[in-house]
Scaffold this motif. Structure first.
Motif, PDB file in Angstrom:
ATOM      1  N   ALA A  93      51.857  78.069  48.697  1.00 18.83           N
ATOM      2  CA  ALA A  93      50.485  78.784  48.306  1.00 18.83           C
ATOM      3  C   ALA A  93      49.572  77.409  48.372  1.00 18.83           C
ATOM      4  CB  ALA A  93      50.344  78.847  46.798  1.00 18.83           C
ATOM      5  N   GLY A  94      49.902  76.251  48.342  1.00 15.95           N
ATOM      6  CA  GLY A  94      49.017  75.007  48.422  1.00 15.95           C
ATOM      7  C   GLY A  94      48.670  74.824  49.860  1.00 15.95           C
ATOM      8  N   TYR A  95      49.517  74.803  50.580  1.00 19.20           N
ATOM      9  CA  TYR A  95      49.380  74.859  52.369  1.00 19.20           C
ATOM     10  C   TYR A  95      48.404  76.036  52.535  1.00 19.20           C
ATOM     11  CZ  TYR A  95      52.936  71.493  53.549  1.00 19.20           C
ATOM     12  OH  TYR A  95      53.720  70.256  53.678  1.00 19.20           O
ATOM     13  N   ARG A  96      48.557  77.141  52.088  1.00 16.44           N
ATOM     14  CA  ARG A  96      47.444  78.268  52.407  1.00 16.44           C
ATOM     15  C   ARG A  96      46.118  78.094  51.930  1.00 16.44           C
ATOM     16  NH1 ARG A  96      50.642  81.699  55.346  1.00 16.44           N
ATOM     17  NH2 ARG A  96      52.566  82.074  54.533  1.00 16.44           N
ATOM     18  N   TRP A  97      46.220  77.600  50.667  1.00 15.05           N
ATOM     19  CA  TRP A  97      44.707  77.086  50.069  1.00 15.05           C
ATOM     20  C   TRP A  97      44.028  76.198  50.754  1.00 15.05           C
ATOM     21  CZ3 TRP A  97      42.143  73.153  47.879  1.00 15.05           C
ATOM     22  CH2 TRP A  97      40.952  73.474  46.767  1.00 15.05           C
ATOM     23  N   LEU A  98      44.820  75.115  51.513  1.00 11.77           N
ATOM     24  CA  LEU A  98      43.970  74.265  52.226  1.00 11.77           C
ATOM     25  C   LEU A  98      43.933  74.636  53.664  1.00 11.77           C
ATOM     26  CD1 LEU A  98      46.429  70.903  51.402  1.00 11.77           C
ATOM     27  CD2 LEU A  98      43.977  71.177  50.727  1.00 11.77           C
ATOM     28  N   GLY A  99      44.322  75.946  54.089  1.00 14.81           N
ATOM     29  CA  GLY A  99      44.139  76.438  55.191  1.00 14.81           C
ATOM     30  C   GLY A  99      44.978  75.999  56.456  1.00 14.81           C
ATOM     31  N   LEU A 100      46.345  75.299  55.821  1.00 14.55           N
ATOM     32  CA  LEU A 100      47.404  74.952  56.747  1.00 14.55           C
ATOM     33  C   LEU A 100      48.484  76.417  56.951  1.00 14.55           C
ATOM     34  CD1 LEU A 100      47.461  71.209  55.527  1.00 14.55           C
ATOM     35  CD2 LEU A 100      46.615  72.256  57.592  1.00 14.55           C
ATOM     36  N   ASP A 101      48.022  77.243  57.210  1.00 13.05           N
ATOM     37  CA  ASP A 101      48.851  78.673  57.069  1.00 13.05           C
ATOM     38  C   ASP A 101      49.904  78.292  57.979  1.00 13.05           C
ATOM     39  OD1 ASP A 101      47.020  79.712  55.397  1.00 13.05           O
ATOM     40  OD2 ASP A 101      46.310  80.896  57.000  1.00 13.05           O
ATOM     41  N   ALA A 102      49.955  77.612  59.052  1.00 10.58           N
ATOM     42  CA  ALA A 102      51.184  77.463  59.848  1.00 10.58           C
ATOM     43  C   ALA A 102      52.354  76.725  59.299  1.00 10.58           C
ATOM     44  CB  ALA A 102      50.803  76.831  61.104  1.00 10.58           C
ATOM     45  N   ALA A 103      52.002  75.699  58.257  1.00 13.30           N
ATOM     46  CA  ALA A 103      52.853  74.904  57.611  1.00 13.30           C
ATOM     47  C   ALA A 103      53.450  76.040  56.568  1.00 13.30           C
ATOM     48  CB  ALA A 103      52.143  73.843  57.039  1.00 13.30           C
ATOM     49  N   ALA A 104      52.687  76.666  55.971  1.00 13.74           N
ATOM     50  CA  ALA A 104      53.319  77.646  55.143  1.00 13.74           C
ATOM     51  C   ALA A 104      54.323  78.753  55.627  1.00 13.74           C
ATOM     52  CB  ALA A 104      52.083  78.405  54.274  1.00 13.74           C
ATOM     53  N   ASP A 105      53.922  79.124  56.940  1.00 17.07           N
ATOM     54  CA  ASP A 105      54.658  80.105  57.715  1.00 17.07           C
ATOM     55  C   ASP A 105      56.030  79.616  57.889  1.00 17.07           C
ATOM     56  OD1 ASP A 105      52.548  81.939  57.249  1.00 17.07           O
ATOM     57  OD2 ASP A 105      51.812  81.547  59.536  1.00 17.07           O
ATOM     58  N   VAL A 106      56.145  78.246  58.275  1.00 18.76           N
ATOM     59  CA  VAL A 106      57.424  77.471  58.574  1.00 18.76           C
ATOM     60  C   VAL A 106      58.425  77.530  57.398  1.00 18.76           C
ATOM     61  CG1 VAL A 106      58.655  75.685  59.495  1.00 18.76           C
ATOM     62  CG2 VAL A 106      56.427  76.280  60.365  1.00 18.76           C
ATOM     63  N   ILE A 107      57.582  77.250  56.350  1.00 10.40           N
ATOM     64  CA  ILE A 107      58.454  77.061  55.030  1.00 10.40           C
ATOM     65  C   ILE A 107      59.077  78.636  54.743  1.00 10.40           C
ATOM     66  CG2 ILE A 107      58.368  76.695  52.415  1.00 10.40           C
ATOM     67  CD1 ILE A 107      56.410  74.433  53.081  1.00 10.40           C
ATOM     68  N   ALA A 108      58.071  79.491  54.854  1.00 12.66           N
ATOM     69  CA  ALA A 108      58.485  80.959  54.485  1.00 12.66           C
ATOM     70  C   ALA A 108      59.687  81.280  55.312  1.00 12.66           C
ATOM     71  CB  ALA A 108      57.415  81.868  54.505  1.00 12.66           C
ATOM     72  N   MET A 109      59.567  81.120  56.846  1.00 14.94           N
ATOM     73  CA  MET A 109      60.569  81.660  57.673  1.00 14.94           C
ATOM     74  C   MET A 109      62.003  80.761  57.249  1.00 14.94           C
ATOM     75  SD  MET A 109      62.353  79.981  60.446  1.00 14.94           S
ATOM     76  CE  MET A 109      61.407  78.629  60.862  1.00 14.94           C
ATOM     77  N   LEU A 110      61.712  79.514  57.181  1.00 13.24           N
ATOM     78  CA  LEU A 110      63.075  78.743  56.668  1.00 13.24           C
ATOM     79  C   LEU A 110      63.938  79.472  55.476  1.00 13.24           C
ATOM     80  CD1 LEU A 110      62.604  74.997  57.222  1.00 13.24           C
ATOM     81  CD2 LEU A 110      64.526  76.401  57.923  1.00 13.24           C
TER      82      LEU A 110
END
Length: 130
Positions: A59-76
């Motif tokens: 959620a923090g990565y997404r809030w900061l606009g770093l969706d690609a980082a959040a997506d990698v965590i979700a994928m893992l």
């Protein structure tokens, strides 16, 4: 040192604020996982962090606009749930892929700082006063 730098230092050096403001929560949560990833890789970070920490980091990565980082965590997290780590070959490939994708999303700490700074300028009230 300006106020943005003080907020940044509070999150990165002092473990964050007791504030429940969205900016403080996002930045502190992101750095909890980011620091683990920088010391042992993203897969290690995801395996070591509690689910609630990973939820907050995503959620923090997404809030900061770093969706690609959040997506990698979700994928893992999905791959771990699907027992990909039970196969050594697949686990090694997953670890490499995760690190490559995370490093593209967050090549340096400056990436996170820039995202934070843009949010801070746009909405300083999202962060507790220093």
């Amino acid at each position: 040192m300006d106020v943005a730098d003080e907020v940044w230092n509070r999150a990165t050096l002092a473990g964050g604020s007791a504030s429940q403001r969205p900016g403080d929560l996002a930045l502190t949560s992101v750095f909890g996982v980011h620091n683990l990833a920088m010391s042992g890789g993203l897969l290690d970070a995801v395996e070591r962090a509690a689910p609630i920490q990973l939820d907050a980091a995503e959620a923090g990565y997404r809030w900061l606009g770093l969706d690609a980082a959040a997506d990698v965590i979700a994928m893992l997290r999905r791959e771990i749930e699907n027992a990909t780590l039970d196969d050594d070959h697949l686990a090694n490939a997953l670890e490499l892929r995760a690190d490559e994708e995370y490093n593209r999303a967050v090549p340096t700490d400056q990436t996170i700082f820039s995202a934070f700074h843009a949010k801070f300028v746009a909405d300083p009230g999202a962060f507790a006063p220093v």
